[in-house]
Design a protein around this motif. Sequence first.
Motif, PDB file in Angstrom:
ATOM      1  N   HIS A 245       0.844  -1.202   0.000  1.00 23.94           N
ATOM      2  CA  HIS A 245       0.000   0.000   0.000  1.00 23.94           C
ATOM      3  C   HIS A 245       0.878   1.251   0.000  1.00 23.94           C
ATOM      4  CE1 HIS A 245      -3.208   2.787   1.469  1.00 23.94           C
ATOM      5  NE2 HIS A 245      -2.180   3.326   2.120  1.00 23.94           N
ATOM      6  N   CYS A 246       1.870   1.277   0.893  1.00 24.59           N
ATOM      7  CA  CYS A 246       2.753   2.439   0.989  1.00 24.59           C
ATOM      8  C   CYS A 246       3.575   2.629  -0.280  1.00 24.59           C
ATOM      9  CB  CYS A 246       3.686   2.287   2.190  1.00 24.59           C
ATOM     10  SG  CYS A 246       2.859   2.289   3.799  1.00 24.59           S
ATOM     11  N   LEU A 247       4.023   1.532  -0.871  1.00 22.12           N
ATOM     12  CA  LEU A 247       4.824   1.629  -2.096  1.00 22.12           C
ATOM     13  C   LEU A 247       4.017   2.256  -3.230  1.00 22.12           C
ATOM     14  CD1 LEU A 247       6.562  -1.878  -1.936  1.00 22.12           C
ATOM     15  CD2 LEU A 247       7.632   0.336  -1.479  1.00 22.12           C
ATOM     16  N   THR A 290       6.511   1.749  12.588  1.00 22.17           N
ATOM     17  CA  THR A 290       7.433   0.689  12.166  1.00 22.17           C
ATOM     18  C   THR A 290       7.091   0.201  10.768  1.00 22.17           C
ATOM     19  OG1 THR A 290       7.748  -0.013  14.469  1.00 22.17           O
ATOM     20  CG2 THR A 290       8.364  -1.585  12.752  1.00 22.17           C
ATOM     21  N   ILE A 291       5.790   0.047  10.500  1.00 20.72           N
ATOM     22  CA  ILE A 291       5.368  -0.379   9.164  1.00 20.72           C
ATOM     23  C   ILE A 291       5.780   0.660   8.127  1.00 20.72           C
ATOM     24  CG2 ILE A 291       3.391  -0.961   7.705  1.00 20.72           C
ATOM     25  CD1 ILE A 291       1.974  -1.958  10.253  1.00 20.72           C
ATOM     26  N   GLU A 292       5.575   1.912   8.436  1.00 22.08           N
ATOM     27  CA  GLU A 292       5.964   2.990   7.515  1.00 22.08           C
ATOM     28  C   GLU A 292       7.479   2.985   7.294  1.00 22.08           C
ATOM     29  OE1 GLU A 292       4.254   5.087   5.750  1.00 22.08           O
ATOM     30  OE2 GLU A 292       2.263   5.334   6.650  1.00 22.08           O
ATOM     31  N   GLN A 293       8.239   2.799   8.364  1.00 21.63           N
ATOM     32  CA  GLN A 293       9.701   2.770   8.250  1.00 21.63           C
ATOM     33  C   GLN A 293      10.155   1.594   7.389  1.00 21.63           C
ATOM     34  OE1 GLN A 293      11.671   2.387  12.044  1.00 21.63           O
ATOM     35  NE2 GLN A 293      13.724   2.649  11.177  1.00 21.63           N
ATOM     36  N   PHE A 294       9.543   0.458   7.595  1.00 19.84           N
ATOM     37  CA  PHE A 294       9.868  -0.741   6.818  1.00 19.84           C
ATOM     38  C   PHE A 294       9.569  -0.513   5.337  1.00 19.84           C
ATOM     39  CE2 PHE A 294       8.618  -5.443   6.058  1.00 19.84           C
ATOM     40  CZ  PHE A 294       9.925  -5.811   5.774  1.00 19.84           C
ATOM     41  N   ALA A 295       8.413   0.012   5.042  1.00 15.18           N
ATOM     42  CA  ALA A 295       8.026   0.269   3.651  1.00 15.18           C
ATOM     43  C   ALA A 295       8.945   1.301   3.006  1.00 15.18           C
ATOM     44  CB  ALA A 295       6.576   0.735   3.591  1.00 15.18           C
ATOM     45  N   LEU A 297      12.088   1.967   3.778  1.00 16.89           N
ATOM     46  CA  LEU A 297      13.383   1.346   3.568  1.00 16.89           C
ATOM     47  C   LEU A 297      13.379   0.485   2.305  1.00 16.89           C
ATOM     48  CD1 LEU A 297      16.200   1.076   4.874  1.00 16.89           C
ATOM     49  CD2 LEU A 297      15.304  -0.869   6.176  1.00 16.89           C
ATOM     50  N   ILE A 298      12.312  -0.289   2.120  1.00 19.33           N
ATOM     51  CA  ILE A 298      12.189  -1.134   0.928  1.00 19.33           C
ATOM     52  C   ILE A 298      12.031  -0.274  -0.327  1.00 19.33           C
ATOM     53  CG2 ILE A 298      10.669  -2.785  -0.253  1.00 19.33           C
ATOM     54  CD1 ILE A 298      10.082  -3.963   2.579  1.00 19.33           C
ATOM     55  N   GLY A 299      11.185   0.740  -0.234  1.00 20.33           N
ATOM     56  CA  GLY A 299      10.909   1.577  -1.393  1.00 20.33           C
ATOM     57  C   GLY A 299      12.101   2.370  -1.872  1.00 20.33           C
ATOM     58  N   GLU A 300      13.004   2.702  -0.971  1.00 22.41           N
ATOM     59  CA  GLU A 300      14.160   3.512  -1.329  1.00 22.41           C
ATOM     60  C   GLU A 300      15.402   2.667  -1.634  1.00 22.41           C
ATOM     61  OE1 GLU A 300      14.620   6.229   1.904  1.00 22.41           O
ATOM     62  OE2 GLU A 300      12.952   7.520   1.261  1.00 22.41           O
ATOM     63  N   THR A 332       8.212  -3.418  -6.440  1.00 23.01           N
ATOM     64  CA  THR A 332       9.333  -2.477  -6.524  1.00 23.01           C
ATOM     65  C   THR A 332      10.217  -2.726  -7.740  1.00 23.01           C
ATOM     66  OG1 THR A 332      10.809  -3.894  -5.221  1.00 23.01           O
ATOM     67  CG2 THR A 332       9.422  -2.313  -4.006  1.00 23.01           C
ATOM     68  N   GLY A 333      10.070  -3.879  -8.374  1.00 22.16           N
ATOM     69  CA  GLY A 333      10.966  -4.233  -9.473  1.00 22.16           C
ATOM     70  C   GLY A 333      12.338  -4.644  -9.010  1.00 22.16           C
ATOM     71  N   ALA A 334      12.468  -5.074  -7.739  1.00 18.59           N
ATOM     72  CA  ALA A 334      13.770  -5.441  -7.186  1.00 18.59           C
ATOM     73  C   ALA A 334      14.406  -6.608  -7.925  1.00 18.59           C
ATOM     74  CB  ALA A 334      13.625  -5.789  -5.701  1.00 18.59           C
ATOM     75  N   TRP A 335      13.586  -7.423  -8.580  1.00 22.57           N
ATOM     76  CA  TRP A 335      14.097  -8.569  -9.330  1.00 22.57           C
ATOM     77  C   TRP A 335      15.096  -8.160 -10.419  1.00 22.57           C
ATOM     78  CZ3 TRP A 335      13.312 -13.532  -8.029  1.00 22.57           C
ATOM     79  CH2 TRP A 335      12.177 -13.874  -7.268  1.00 22.57           C
TER      80      TRP A 335
END
Length: 707
Positions: A245-247, A290-295, A297-300, A332-335
Amino acid sequence: MLDGAMNQIVKLPDAKRIGYSACPHDCPSTCALEVELVDDHTIGRVHGSKDNDYTAGVICAKVARYAEREHHADRLLHPMRRTGAKGSGEFVPISWDDALDLVAEKFLQAEQKHGAESIWPYYYAGTMGLVMRDGINRLRHAKKYSGFHSSICVNPAYAGFAAGTGKIAGVDPREMAKSDLVVIWGTNAVNTQVNVMTHAVRARKERGAKIAAVDIYMNGTMEQADLPVLVKPGTDGALACAVMHCLFRDGKADWNYLNKYTDAPRELEAHLRTRDPAWASAITGTPVATIEQFAKLIGETKRTFFRLGYGFSRSRNGAANMHAASCIPAVTGAWQHEGGGAFHINADIYQLDKKLIEGLDVWDRSVRMLDQSRIGAILTGEREALQGGGPVRALIIQNTNPMSVCPDQTKVKQGFAREDLFTCVHEQFMTETAKMADVVLPATTFLEHDDVYRGGGHQYIILGPKLVEPPGECRNNHEVISALAKRVGATHPGFDMSPRALIDQMLRVSKRGTLAELEANRWIDCQPPFEKAHFLDGFAWPDGKFRFRPDWNNVPFRSPYKSGPVADMPKLPDHWTSIEETDAEHPFRLATSPARGFLNSTFNETPTSLAQEKRPNVMIHPDDAQSLGIDEGDYVVLGNKRGEVRLHARLFPGVRRGVLIAESIWPNAAYADGCGINTLTGADSIAPYGGAAVHDNKVWIRKAPPP
């Protein structure tokens, strides 16, 4: 063997050489080993191979001190026949010929009177060697004995990962060291996969990478993480949805990737608009911040490596939760990036032809398959569990200890106690299951026979040759199955081949070289090329697209056996409320998480592991304990409709209120009334391919009088 004696062995350099092997235990690491050999019968310390770039010289302490197990005074050394009541432990020695003749006689009687399906060869992963673990299937198929649906460990996690990707494979696990963010989710790697920590910590030291961990209590992995994300058991799907959702909300979704490589990105975005961090926080107990921080970190962090573990398999909604977590790198397209993407296990990269090892050429698929995890229901005669067929009248058991490790233990015990059930157990120690046997046969350890192993958490095929002579009259699994086959009239070329010949044949027909080449090189690197491992040539579906919207009825899996409420599974990532929720009578959720000193019920006989784990405990939050009048070390009883378990309380602020953690599988005898922790776990079927929801239990807890 005690530490002092073991250290004396290690101090004998003139009498020592190094043998090469692979760890056989039920762990994805499948470490490449170097074993100190004192003489033809004696080992010293065991080390991780520095030459293997996944093991990287690091192994767990349990295996490093394997001499304690190899030379333990309680090793079974001779065949035995039961003389007392089942479970009494009263046996007398007999010869191998007499033991095998008796087993064959009982099997033939059961077959003649009740049909071949009344016999059930039962096994699991006490060894992960392909010859010694899987050869029992050759006997099953040749005789048309009841099939074995392997379900106790991996099925929900496998199915959940494959639901998106289409196969059980992913990014080269060595790429963790090239990541900028390693997310360790659903595995306490410090206890269960030490090499994951090796590569994650390397990324932190060399690249400044962050480590995030998601788990249900503050275990060793969570303590080492830069960002620990604590969730309630069975709520991982809600966390994953909130992250996505955050992404989408924050413009961190890679729409070029989504449009090219995924099936329903706009539908997913719309679905997740109501799954925000506040919604997830109410379900997971994780703070919104914490959820926002986690998202964030992943998004950036484009190079985010998701290391997704077997914890997902321990919950009734585990397949849906695994799928939800695996969707994040697709958003995120991390693949696309080295060090980015997701990895669970490498089951599908090896393509090994085990036809001769398992007798797959004589497999009759019309023969019923019985679910490993539902052995209690099967042995107590529940018609649904028996697939509408007749009772099981005879068992041969290798590589597993169902009297301790299987769920719904009360039924398991009742089933094994049947006087009309004949049981043969081939084991290294007198386990609870061996005590219930009519015939007990002494088994070799991995150092005492030839076998070959394939990595789960890595990409290597590793040879494990015989390094020392077995003690007493111990025989390996292949010898026992082949000798029994001759006595019951089973024919197949594999019974007449040696383990080395079977390994060589498998490698040749699988186009993986020869045994001689493997012996010279010690292992084979089977890692697919970057584009394939990252699915840049498309995911393993006809259209090449990752499935946000999985077809749960057709997720690729090794067995066609379906179970559980498949029709109720979520159509898109979500929190699926199929878990065993608390209620007024059962206000706590219990998880039976792995201990550092034991591996399931293995190593719970070695002195150092016993000293490390001390006694069966249950972790409870201090505030919960105070409200119940429970102090540190108090004797407590846990219960639900399945039974009661008595153990000691350990006050630990690293668990959430309302959650209890009982680490490890202690022997049943370690509990005052002989009821182990799996008395409380359920064996009901999990969608879509079965499993054992041992982290998914509602219980009550109260203070009890001392034993």
